[in-house]
Motif scaffolding. Sequence first.
Motif, mmCIF file in Angstrom:
data_model
loop_
_atom_site.group_PDB
_atom_site.id
_atom_site.type_symbol
_atom_site.label_atom_id
_atom_site.label_comp_id
_atom_site.label_asym_id
_atom_site.label_seq_id
_atom_site.Cartn_x
_atom_site.Cartn_y
_atom_site.Cartn_z
ATOM 1 N N UNK A 86 2.724 10.180 14.777
ATOM 2 C CA UNK A 86 2.461 11.118 13.694
ATOM 3 C C UNK A 86 1.580 10.437 12.654
ATOM 4 N N UNK A 87 0.609 11.172 12.135
ATOM 5 C CA UNK A 87 -0.254 10.591 11.111
ATOM 6 C C UNK A 87 0.517 10.518 9.790
ATOM 7 N N UNK A 88 0.365 9.383 9.108
ATOM 8 C CA UNK A 88 1.322 9.009 8.056
ATOM 9 C C UNK A 88 1.012 9.562 6.671
ATOM 10 N N UNK A 89 -0.044 10.365 6.524
ATOM 11 C CA UNK A 89 -0.315 10.942 5.209
ATOM 12 C C UNK A 89 0.720 12.013 4.845
ATOM 13 N N UNK A 90 1.458 12.507 5.867
ATOM 14 C CA UNK A 90 2.500 13.506 5.652
ATOM 15 C C UNK A 90 3.588 13.299 6.693
ATOM 16 N N UNK A 91 4.787 12.924 6.238
ATOM 17 C CA UNK A 91 5.936 12.756 7.119
ATOM 18 C C UNK A 91 7.119 13.497 6.508
ATOM 19 N N UNK A 92 7.751 14.323 7.305
ATOM 20 C CA UNK A 92 8.832 15.193 6.839
ATOM 21 C C UNK A 92 10.118 14.828 7.593
ATOM 22 N N UNK A 124 20.640 9.313 -2.258
ATOM 23 C CA UNK A 124 19.928 9.438 -0.987
ATOM 24 C C UNK A 124 20.772 10.152 0.063
ATOM 25 N N UNK A 125 22.069 9.853 0.122
ATOM 26 C CA UNK A 125 22.934 10.404 1.168
ATOM 27 C C UNK A 125 23.172 11.907 1.021
ATOM 28 N N UNK A 126 22.794 12.500 -0.120
ATOM 29 C CA UNK A 126 22.945 13.945 -0.319
ATOM 30 C C UNK A 126 21.687 14.713 0.094
ATOM 31 N N UNK A 127 20.641 14.009 0.441
ATOM 32 C CA UNK A 127 19.379 14.683 0.740
ATOM 33 C C UNK A 127 19.479 15.518 2.007
ATOM 34 N N UNK A 128 18.884 16.700 1.947
ATOM 35 C CA UNK A 128 18.714 17.530 3.138
ATOM 36 C C UNK A 128 17.379 17.242 3.813
ATOM 37 N N UNK A 129 16.390 16.846 3.002
ATOM 38 C CA UNK A 129 15.074 16.540 3.565
ATOM 39 C C UNK A 129 14.299 15.645 2.607
ATOM 40 N N UNK A 130 13.319 14.958 3.153
ATOM 41 C CA UNK A 130 12.458 14.072 2.374
ATOM 42 C C UNK A 130 11.051 14.148 2.934
ATOM 43 N N UNK A 131 10.085 14.380 2.053
ATOM 44 C CA UNK A 131 8.680 14.359 2.447
ATOM 45 C C UNK A 131 8.026 13.108 1.867
ATOM 46 N N UNK A 132 7.313 12.380 2.715
ATOM 47 C CA UNK A 132 6.475 11.268 2.280
ATOM 48 C C UNK A 132 5.026 11.717 2.422
ATOM 49 N N UNK A 133 4.293 11.688 1.328
ATOM 50 C CA UNK A 133 2.942 12.255 1.330
ATOM 51 C C UNK A 133 2.077 11.466 0.361
ATOM 52 N N UNK A 171 5.289 15.594 11.411
ATOM 53 C CA UNK A 171 4.033 15.308 10.740
ATOM 54 C C UNK A 171 3.194 16.572 10.753
ATOM 55 N N UNK A 172 2.167 16.606 9.925
ATOM 56 C CA UNK A 172 1.241 17.733 10.016
ATOM 57 C C UNK A 172 0.404 17.616 11.281
ATOM 58 N N UNK A 173 -0.121 16.422 11.529
ATOM 59 C CA UNK A 173 -0.950 16.169 12.704
ATOM 60 C C UNK A 173 -0.472 14.905 13.395
ATOM 61 N N UNK A 174 -0.870 14.758 14.658
ATOM 62 C CA UNK A 174 -0.551 13.543 15.403
ATOM 63 C C UNK A 174 -1.838 12.925 15.934
ATOM 64 N N UNK A 194 0.826 -1.208 0.000
ATOM 65 C CA UNK A 194 0.000 0.000 0.000
ATOM 66 C C UNK A 194 0.869 1.272 0.000
ATOM 67 N N UNK A 195 0.430 2.321 0.681
ATOM 68 C CA UNK A 195 1.145 3.597 0.605
ATOM 69 C C UNK A 195 2.553 3.499 1.187
ATOM 70 N N UNK A 196 2.708 2.774 2.287
ATOM 71 C CA UNK A 196 4.036 2.663 2.878
ATOM 72 C C UNK A 196 4.990 1.908 1.961
ATOM 73 N N UNK A 197 4.482 0.900 1.278
ATOM 74 C CA UNK A 197 5.314 0.206 0.306
ATOM 75 C C UNK A 197 5.731 1.130 -0.818
#
Length: 350
Positions: A185-191, A138-147, A174-177, A123-126
């Motif tokens: 943290x609610x998983x629709x948005x993870x920063x 990946x190792x150069x990333x400053x940030x990653x958003x999963x949404x 997260x946006x919300x918890x 599903x979404x996590x996959x």
Amino acid sequence: MSWRRYVRWIKWPWRWVFDQRERKDYIAQFTSWTIATLIGPRSMVRQTWDGKDNLASARDVAILVTWDMKGRVHDFLIEHMKALKKAGRTVILVSNSPEFPEDEVAKALPHCGLVAWRHNRGYDFGAYRDGVLLVPDYDRLDSLILINDSIYGPFQPLAPLLKKAKAEKADVWGMTDSWDTRWHLQSYFLFFHAAALRNKWVKALWQNWTHVQSKSWIINKLEIGLTGRIEQQGLKCAALFPYRSQVTAFANTVRDNEMLADESLPEPHRRLLERMLELADAGAPMNPCHFFWDQLIVQGFPFMKREVLTANPIGMPRLYEWSDVVGNNSKYDPDLVVRHLRAIAKNRVV
């Protein structure tokens, strides 16, 4: 034995072993986990397309996951990609859809660094994980958003909100918890900030991932369990719109304005407020995106969960006023939502 009787005879063991009925369907979860372990940590991506944006040099990436029965790239999703790009994010769009026509892929390419189509396992996590593996460096990333696309919006520019999610205060935002089962943290948005991305446990999570095809397993282990597992690594998690602030603001508003005594308030509305106040007083967790969706938007929250409009899980009265709430508190075009709802909603007027 007739075939109907045979079906009834095998129904209950099938449900115990394979069905996903609730969070405690442990046999089904174990079966799904065993199958995933045998398959191993391979990617489920079928095909990729290079987008217009330069992903190779990107240091701030957003992995946006979508699912549509016909593989459509709806207008609200395009607006979502545009907003992420304006916030300085290079987008990887990952589609879990059963089909993905070339003309729909073409709609997304101008707004992405990469478009990927995968089998919908995990599903979404996959899809989040398979998207992470598509990041060139990946190792150069400053940030990653999963949404994911379970939300409409953003109704507000994302850049100012992301600036508030400072790395000095928390490593994962997260946006919300939620306090359902345990705090998470609610998983629709993870920063994720860099410290979290470079953590050995987090990196191993992506590399050793197995796509467990069980919604209840994902809810227990990831949607609920991931935050705690991250904090066990010495990392800190926080929400931009914390639940405790929301429930306190709600209770104060109801009591200060004596809303339960307001005879002009329709009875269904009064009953819901009364029930919510009882839950708040009892410390019983409520889903903030369901119960406080309008209060959140007024406060500058940039999203609205799709299921609020498609299912109205708590029976929110006067939900037809959602477009006024969005229109009065943002410059977002509610017609983007209406067009999508016309395409997918059944037996509801929203």
